[in-house]
Design an enzyme around this catalytic site. Structure first.
Site, PDB file in Angstrom:
ATOM      1  N   PHE A 152     -52.626  27.459  34.443  1.00  0.00           N
ATOM      2  CA  PHE A 152     -53.094  28.085  33.164  1.00  0.00           C
ATOM      3  C   PHE A 152     -52.020  28.370  32.319  1.00  0.00           C
ATOM      4  O   PHE A 152     -51.968  29.538  31.892  1.00  0.00           O
ATOM      5  CB  PHE A 152     -53.956  29.309  33.437  1.00  0.00           C
ATOM      6  CG  PHE A 152     -54.926  28.857  34.870  1.00  0.00           C
ATOM      7  CD1 PHE A 152     -54.704  29.899  35.873  1.00  0.00           C
ATOM      8  CD2 PHE A 152     -56.073  27.975  34.687  1.00  0.00           C
ATOM      9  CE1 PHE A 152     -55.448  29.768  36.981  1.00  0.00           C
ATOM     10  CE2 PHE A 152     -56.559  27.972  35.876  1.00  0.00           C
ATOM     11  CZ  PHE A 152     -56.316  28.717  36.972  1.00  0.00           C
TER      12      PHE A 152
ATOM     13  N   HIS B 133     -54.286  18.565  40.134  1.00  0.00           N
ATOM     14  CA  HIS B 133     -53.323  19.337  41.109  1.00  0.00           C
ATOM     15  C   HIS B 133     -53.274  18.718  42.468  1.00  0.00           C
ATOM     16  O   HIS B 133     -53.001  19.057  43.569  1.00  0.00           O
ATOM     17  CB  HIS B 133     -53.573  20.601  41.231  1.00  0.00           C
ATOM     18  CG  HIS B 133     -52.987  21.421  40.101  1.00  0.00           C
ATOM     19  ND1 HIS B 133     -51.713  21.566  39.694  1.00  0.00           N
ATOM     20  CD2 HIS B 133     -53.714  22.232  39.148  1.00  0.00           C
ATOM     21  CE1 HIS B 133     -51.720  22.277  38.507  1.00  0.00           C
ATOM     22  NE2 HIS B 133     -52.683  22.652  38.328  1.00  0.00           N
TER      23      HIS B 133
ATOM     24  N   ASP C 241     -58.545  23.705  38.742  1.00  0.00           N
ATOM     25  CA  ASP C 241     -57.876  24.343  37.518  1.00  0.00           C
ATOM     26  C   ASP C 241     -57.283  23.074  37.245  1.00  0.00           C
ATOM     27  O   ASP C 241     -56.911  22.210  37.776  1.00  0.00           O
ATOM     28  CB  ASP C 241     -56.950  25.282  38.037  1.00  0.00           C
ATOM     29  CG  ASP C 241     -55.689  25.067  39.028  1.00  0.00           C
ATOM     30  OD1 ASP C 241     -56.557  24.431  40.110  1.00  0.00           O
ATOM     31  OD2 ASP C 241     -54.912  25.304  38.978  1.00  0.00           O
ATOM     32  N   GLU C 242     -57.036  23.053  35.732  1.00  0.00           N
ATOM     33  CA  GLU C 242     -56.031  22.216  35.029  1.00  0.00           C
ATOM     34  C   GLU C 242     -56.179  20.826  35.288  1.00  0.00           C
ATOM     35  O   GLU C 242     -55.180  20.045  35.249  1.00  0.00           O
ATOM     36  CB  GLU C 242     -54.642  22.956  35.339  1.00  0.00           C
ATOM     37  CG  GLU C 242     -54.280  24.222  34.682  1.00  0.00           C
ATOM     38  CD  GLU C 242     -52.948  24.617  34.997  1.00  0.00           C
ATOM     39  OE1 GLU C 242     -52.364  25.503  34.168  1.00  0.00           O
ATOM     40  OE2 GLU C 242     -52.220  24.103  35.907  1.00  0.00           O
ATOM     41  N   CYS C 243     -57.420  20.167  35.346  1.00  0.00           N
ATOM     42  CA  CYS C 243     -57.440  18.745  35.459  1.00  0.00           C
ATOM     43  C   CYS C 243     -57.680  18.179  33.933  1.00  0.00           C
ATOM     44  O   CYS C 243     -58.496  18.767  33.117  1.00  0.00           O
ATOM     45  CB  CYS C 243     -58.773  18.524  36.060  1.00  0.00           C
ATOM     46  SG  CYS C 243     -59.067  16.713  36.301  1.00  0.00           S
TER      47      CYS C 243
END
Lengths: 682, 682
Positions: free
Chosen positions: A2, A258, A321-323
């Site tokens: 993030f 990730h 997260d964070e795709c």
């Protein structure tokens, strides 16, 4: 991780903490050197001597874990008081009687009773608890009460009734970006035990590495880890080690993003065409699992079968997260699938993926945990949300009936101060108040240690002692928030940590010695004592790092927070406010003179090594700032007016000196600015 | 332990070393920071960078031990240069090619070829050796050559041909008096490997403890060890660890004296009537095995059968020291036996015992090693004599055809200086010269670490770095004897030892921090830096110690030799001799002022803890001595005459200040005496 949003969040956190700090600085002193502070503690008179040994008796329910806890307790105690190697004495000086009512659950559960009652008098000590979990906590309280007196080592007489405020008090360690050997994990589990944390969140997969042995899909570790992974036997070792310390272990397998390291061995899992390599840079990358193929879920079903069996905890973290969706957008087959299935965007596709994976987790009788991204309109109610967006976002999840954990504000990789983290409370948020039922959805929080810039050598010294402040926030009453008291108690704990199995202070000195091969060791220490790595994500903007970049510079050696600079800045604030004692004036002058003169001692040796050559401007800056500080001190002490022009010029110069050099901030500058600004200008 | 005689011996050693030192102080500088110095080394031009990784290739003969040595080497290298946690790079910067001709013996033998050839150029490195033993040594040489440069980390370009002077280069650790955990043994084996020592002499039984598991006679450890013993599996672990490092392990079971702990479980072995308890004091005690009963030999036959099988080395140490014969004299049955068998005295009885035990050792195809006492008129020729009586005694044994080891002069528990030990050469003796054949009987020597005052916490910092001086004496040419050079090279090694697995400097700082819980840490460090425990056996005369006495005071924390005081005393000598540079004068004045003022900073906090209260007079003494030193410095610098009366009074005062306080010597006093004596008296 993030990155972008976190920037804003952490800035807000910082402001917020600053206000809290200011509001609390005059609060009452806490006499007991305990961290976290217990729910209630009544000091008795006198203390119990431990100089002639301590007999520890187990009564009531017992189990091998309690026997081991006793042995470990006696071992730590002997290191704390310096009696390692002294044979056990047959006639012990005092007696600690431990009475356990009954067992805890075979697999440690969320919300189990962790309470204990500890009573210490001049004649002996009693520790009683409903389960071994309370005993483990009570033993740590006992160890923290040991201190040196003119009559020898003793434990403060006290009666304590204690239990935690939140049931989930976690530490996440990212072993994906930098692999962390077993001894590092064990040290940190020791640290967690010392401050009564009870969840080790083990971040096991990343773009940069898949870190656990899979027997079903061995190419995960064989091709995705550089040979740096935990065997299943080693994992079981860590699970036992944690269980012995009253700590649950929640594994995280981060998906669908990730996950580059998975694709090196199994490219068909991915949405792109491959081939894939282990990622060597830090950041957010495009590779993502393909949510549109059944083979992906067949693979994950088997892998989760294996991993949910390996990790007994009831909770299982699937990341999320964070795709960034770029691989999805670039794949016509996936675009087609989305159209066919009326999935309108990448967020929708990830929601579909999550719901499928969540079903696989549920099938294994586990509860899913994931980062904020998991929270979508139709997310199943038993999913636990780990929030990085902040307290409001957590509160919103709680209001919608989801259980949640706070991690925003507890990102210990960002070099914020212990006080910053300490000021963040999972139940305090800027917006509407939660009902008690909604508050109960907030399980606690987790300190998160991401490891772009952490190595096996320095990670423990980054995690501790600041994480103790978070541990106290999650254990102690909401009203416990005097940062000065917290710092004092953390300082005592830091002194003792070496005896608890965390030798990070010694390691830091070794790292400094390595930097010092040609330098005056004292001069480098003096410089090191007042500098700090920049906060938040500034570091990655100052230099191009990748996984091969050695983390052996001064920035990798110093703690995230300079105690010395903090002390100086407090001193400067007192002087500027006209509240300084003569000792404050003397100290400020002495320190500033030391810093002014240090550059001359240090400078000649710096060019002799690549590692220190970059420190020349930093060392020079320290001298400059100290020189300005001394002038301001003179002016203040003599009550002599300073020309407004000069003052303006000095403040401009200090602004320059505030800028990072060698990825390090000269942290005395704020105090010097305060001194300069306080002088009478004319 | 040879307490009484050792006193005289060590005094002689001290005088001797003093002369050697004086004779060598002006010798040539040794540029390579290697210890021990190699047989031949030719420096090349340039150096090999190790900043971008190092590929290590094994050619020729290989075995798993070499693979492990490579992994360990890379691991140590990464700690040395600060790249732990950096993943292995596919394109390595340089290449080290290791070529091993063939295997060494499966069980390491005395006198095996340990030579190696190492060539380092700017483009790569070659290490060749007849056996893995040479490879292990060569890798350590490589690690010692790594250093920091303005261009990064590099290894000096050099061609080295190296082999040891003596085949037996040992370290004895007494695990009987204080039990030493496995990690302590492993650390010291790491230290031995770093300086190419090849025999770990494991002193396993004492009056105070029997430290190895016997399955045949389990009461040995069950009743004789306080639960502090090595299981046979653990022993095998240490044997493997040592073998991996090219180190033989010679176990010692001390008999017939020093065996009280055996008798707690098996009183019938003893000559007295029992019952016996584990001995809790230090010294020489009466209990001794009964040499007159066949049951003693039956017991020992079985035990030696078990232990010679457990320890594969061809040599087996049976102790034999300090049996005072009092239990024999007091037992009429034993007196009767002696009369019947025409044994005229206790020495004769011990010789009879030894010959019986030696037969049991021989029966197991092992060679007996024992202390001096074993050497009697009809001692079998294959017995190896470990000499504590001195070099002459060793030479006499050699002349009589016995092989021998020197330990006199290498008693590292006696707080002598590295230079003292360094000056002792197994082949240099005061009397007649040995023939080459007789000299060949002298196998080498052993540093001996007895542990009355050593604990798991502080033992490694007592053994190192001084033992490196002994390692050099036993490895390098006899002509290598410049103590200044040795100190410089030891200093470099000390800096690196943490990366080799010996964190004793960090541990010492932790111990100081523990003492410091209330004190100004800097002030206590300053005091600690110039004090030393008294030499030889003075400590036991200053305080009544027993096994329960905690070793957690300043005397237990400081190294046996103060580097700072040594530097100051050298400085004072240069000033007195009129050979001081301006920098010397400046330093002397600065240090003396620091020491003079330190007491004021330290004194107020000392009474707050029992551990520091006793330091008050010591701290005061330092201030006093420094004050006198500054006066002398003034007089010398101004060339001002001092009244003879004043000088006499100052020297008398210094005599007082030389006396131990808190079991510690103020070691700057000799230098101050030199300054005072150098002033012109009138």
């Amino acid at each position: 991780m993030f990155r972008s949003d976190m920037r804003r969040t952490s800035c807000a956190v910082f402001m917020f903490s600053f206000m809290l700090l200011a509001g609390n600085s005059a609060k009452a002193q806490t006499p007991l050197p305990l961290i976290p502070l217990p729910a209630t503690a009544v000091e008795g008179t006198g203390s119990l001597s431990v100089d002639h040994g301590l007999q520890v008796v187990l009564e009531g329910y017992t189990e091998p874990r309690l026997e081991r806890a006793r042995a470990r307790f006696l071992d730590t105690l002997s290191r704390e008081i310096g009696t390692s190697g002294v044979p056990p004495q047959t006639v012990a000086g005092g007696k600690l009687i431990i009475k356990t009512a009954g067992p805890s659950a075979p697999v440690q559960q969320l919300g189990e009773d962790e309470s204990y009652h500890l009573e210490i008098t001049t004649t002996g000590a009693h520790l009683t608890a409903p389960t071994p979990l309370g005993v483990l906590h009570g033993l740590q309280t006992f160890l923290q009460l040991v201190h040196s007196t003119p009559e020898g080592y003793a434990v403060t007489g006290v009666t304590i009734d204690d239990k935690p405020r939140f049931p989930w008090r976690g530490l996440m360690i990212d072993t994906g970006r930098h692999f962390m050997p077993l001894d590092v994990l064990r040290q940190n589990l020791d640290g967690m035990e010392a401050v009564k944390m009870n969840v080790f969140h083990w971040h096991l997969s990343e773009d940069q590495g898949f870190r656990v042995e899979s027997k079903t899909f061995p190419l995960l570790q064989e091709k995705g880890s550089d040979g740096l992974y935990y065997t299943q036997d080693q994992v079981r070792g860590i699970l036992e080690y944690a269980h012995d310390r009253g700590i649950r272990v929640v594994p995280e397998f981060d998906m669908p993003g990730h996950a580059t390291a998975w694709f090196v061995g199994y490219p068909n899992l991915a949405s792109g065409s491959g081939p894939y390599k282990i990622e060597r840079h830090w950041g957010i990358f495009d590779p993502a699992m393909d949510p549109t193929r059944e083979s992906t879920y067949q693979f994950l079903d088997q892998l989760l079968g294996e991993m949910t069996a390996l990790f007994p905890d009831a909770y299982f973290h699937i990341g999320g997260d964070e795709c960034n969706g770029k691989e999805w957008d670039a794949n016509p087959r996936i675009k087609q699938y989305m159209q066919t299935h009326h999935i309108k965007d990448d967020a929708g596709l990830q929601a579909y993926f999550t719901s499928r994976v969540q079903q696989l987790v549920t099938k294994r009788h586990k509860i899913t945990v994931g980062w904020d991204e998991l929270l979508q309109p139709d997310t199943p109610r038993d999913v636990v949300i780990q929030s990085w967006r902040g307290q409001d976002s957590l509160a919103e999840a709680a209001r919608r009936g989801y259980r949640g954990l706070l991690s925003a504000g507890y990102y210990i990789d960002l070099n914020q101060s212990a006080a910053d983290h300490y000021a963040v409370d999972p139940l305090v948020n800027g917006k509407a108040k939660l009902s008690p039922a909604e508050e109960a959805n907030i399980l606690g929080g987790e300190a998160t240690m991401w490891t772009e810039y952490a190595t096996p050598e320095n990670i423990t010294g980054k995690i501790w002692p600041r994480t103790a402040a978070i541990a106290e926030r999650l254990w102690s009453a909401q009203s416990v928030k005097d940062a000065d008291s917290m710092y004092r108690r953390i300082d005592t704990l830091s002194q003792n940590f070496a005896y608890y199995g965390l030798p990070y202070q010694g390691v830091r000195e070794q790292m400094l010695r390595r930097l010092n091969s040609y330098s005056d060791p004292k001069a480098l220490q003096i410089l090191a004592s007042v500098v700090q790595p920049p906060r938040d994500y500034a570091r990655e903007e100052l230099r191009a790092y990748d996984a091969f970049y050695p983390l052996n510079r001064l920035v990798d050696t110093v703690p995230p927070e300079s105690n010395k600079a903090r002390e100086f800045n407090e001193l400067a604030a007192r002087i500027a406010a006209g509240k300084a004692a003569p000792e404050d004036w003397r100290k400020a002058r002495q320190w500033l003179a030391l810093w002014r003169d240090n550059d001359a001692a240090l400078q000649p040796s710096l060019p002799k090594s690549t590692l220190t050559a970059e420190l020349a401007p930093l060392s020079h800056n320290l001298s400059q700032a100290a020189t300005i500080g001394l002038l301001a001190l003179d002016a203040l002490q003599n009550n002599a007016p300073v020309s407004a022009e000069m003052q303006k010029q000095q403040l401009a110069e200090l602004k320059e000196l505030e800028k990072p050099q060698a990825i390090l901030l000269n942290r005395i500058v704020p105090g010097v600015e305060v001194l300069v600004s306080a002088a009478k200008a004319q």
